[in-house]
Enzyme design. Structure first.
Site, mmCIF file in Angstrom:
data_model
loop_
_atom_site.group_PDB
_atom_site.id
_atom_site.type_symbol
_atom_site.label_atom_id
_atom_site.label_comp_id
_atom_site.label_asym_id
_atom_site.label_seq_id
_atom_site.Cartn_x
_atom_site.Cartn_y
_atom_site.Cartn_z
ATOM 1 N N ARG A 1 60.491 -30.203 52.031
ATOM 2 C CA ARG A 1 59.199 -30.164 52.724
ATOM 3 C C ARG A 1 58.910 -31.409 53.548
ATOM 4 O O ARG A 1 58.461 -31.313 54.691
ATOM 5 C CB ARG A 1 58.046 -29.973 51.726
ATOM 6 N N THR A 2 59.170 -32.590 52.968
ATOM 7 C CA THR A 2 58.801 -33.805 53.703
ATOM 8 C C THR A 2 59.660 -33.923 54.952
ATOM 9 O O THR A 2 59.141 -34.112 56.060
ATOM 10 C CB THR A 2 58.937 -35.043 52.792
ATOM 11 N N LYS B 1 80.090 -45.460 53.476
ATOM 12 C CA LYS B 1 81.061 -46.552 53.636
ATOM 13 C C LYS B 1 80.549 -47.866 53.052
ATOM 14 O O LYS B 1 81.204 -48.894 53.151
ATOM 15 C CB LYS B 1 81.363 -46.764 55.130
ATOM 16 N N ARG C 1 63.022 -42.211 53.274
ATOM 17 C CA ARG C 1 62.912 -41.897 51.838
ATOM 18 C C ARG C 1 64.086 -42.552 51.127
ATOM 19 O O ARG C 1 65.229 -42.418 51.564
ATOM 20 C CB ARG C 1 62.940 -40.391 51.598
ATOM 21 N N HIS D 1 54.056 -42.192 47.905
ATOM 22 C CA HIS D 1 54.385 -41.124 48.856
ATOM 23 C C HIS D 1 53.103 -40.897 49.663
ATOM 24 O O HIS D 1 52.423 -39.892 49.493
ATOM 25 C CB HIS D 1 54.804 -39.883 48.073
#
Ligand code: NCD
Length: 318
Positions: free
Chosen positions: A64-65, A92, A113, A141
């Protein structure tokens, strides 16, 4: 629309914590989000951010985000460049700071995020473009909290005077950490319902306790507070934050919202959930009009459109 955007209090600002914003700034955001709702319903979108690029870096899973930020940018006429931890140079061994420096060269705004609390704040030190925190581990959040409060306003008309019951993993849930801090801007009663090992952290409660307009109380069951509840905010037990799987499994299923619980609730109560749900809301509840969690996703699109317009694009003419 232009008048809102021309004096945007969010312009070129990082969005790291809900604590950065005042009630009047939130009202600007919600006003623009309402306009975005009308625009999307009438014509799908608006060319406010044409030529602008949103970069997003998601080092934890998201549906959703990430999806709503991307849809928001596209509906504003902008474009999106995405990287994730499984296909980028993170594999890497590249650091967060170098990833941020890179994306800062390409975009006008960066959505991040990451599993470590405080990571968005660190990211913001490595680029001049605004950074939006899309979840920093168990920290915050903020954009979810914005859309949660917008949902309450749209569904119930006001936030003041409401009793909001928050259920589930209050220890690890970043959405509820942001939400209760954001609710400090309002006059509300907060009920916390969680297993003993997943209570709201003391530092979050202490922060909320500083707000004179809030009362917070802990309860052992949903049944003990359901009759007086206006908003039932349900959360997932955050499996990925447990080091001991047995502890996770022993709490899973402690609280499940069912039709039988809903019969005791007010006729105008709403059920919210940031989603994803595992088993904490029975599927039968989806058919109850009071189930607001799917509508909540749609409100998220409008709020993120508003936020991107306010952060990136005040000088773009319609
Ligand atoms: C939440 C999250 O990622 O913190 N989901 C979301 O952003 N809508 C809630 C969760 O994962 O349980």
């Amino acid at each position: 629309m232009i008048s809102f955007l021309s004096k945007s209090p969010f312009l070129h600002r990082n969005i790291l914590s809900v604590k950065q914003f005042t009630r009047s700034e939130l009202h600007v955001l919600f006003g623009v989000a309402q306009e975005m709702r009308t625009i999307v319903e009438r014509q799908g979108g608006i060319q406010l951010l044409q030529g602008r690029v949103m970069c997003s870096a998601f080092f934890e899973p998201s549906t959703r985000t990430s999806g709503s930020f991307e849809a928001a940018m596209v509906r504003l006429g902008g474009s999106v460049v995405k990287v994730d931890s499984s296909t980028s140079s993170v594999v890497k061994g590249e650091t967060l700071s170098d990833t941020v420096r890179t994306l800062g060269c390409y975009g006008d705004v960066l959505v991040v995020r990451h599993p470590s609390p405080g990571s968005a704040e660190i990211a913001a030190k490595y680029t001049k473009i605004p950074v939006i925190n899309a979840g920093d581990g168990i920290g915050e959040h903020p954009t979810q909290a914005f859309l949660d409060v917008f949902t309450i306003r749209e569904e119930l008309g006001t936030v003041n005077g409401l009793t909001i019951t928050i259920v589930g993993d209050l220890k690890n849930g970043r959405t509820v950490h942001s939400l209760v801090k954001l609710l400090c801007n309002y006059d509300v009663t907060l009920n916390y319902v969680s297993p003993d090992n997943l209570k709201m952290p003391e530092e979050v409660k202490a922060e909320v306790a500083k707000c004179s307009s809030i009362r917070q109380t802990e309860y052992p069951t949903i049944e003990s507070v359901i009759e007086s509840t206006d908003v039932l905010y349900v959360t997932r037990i955050q499996k990925e934050r447990f080091t001991n799987l047995e502890e996770y499994e022993s709490t899973l299923g402690t609280y499940i919202v069912t039709n039988s619980i809903m019969t005791k609730a007010k006729p105008h109560m709403i059920v919210m959930h940031p989603l994803p749900r595992v088993n904490e809301i029975a599927v039968e509840v989806d058919f109850d009009q009071r189930a607001a969690y799917f509508r909540q996703m749609r409100y998220g699109l409008y709020v993120r459109m508003a936020l991107l317009a306010l952060v990136v694009g005040h000088d773009v003419k319609m």
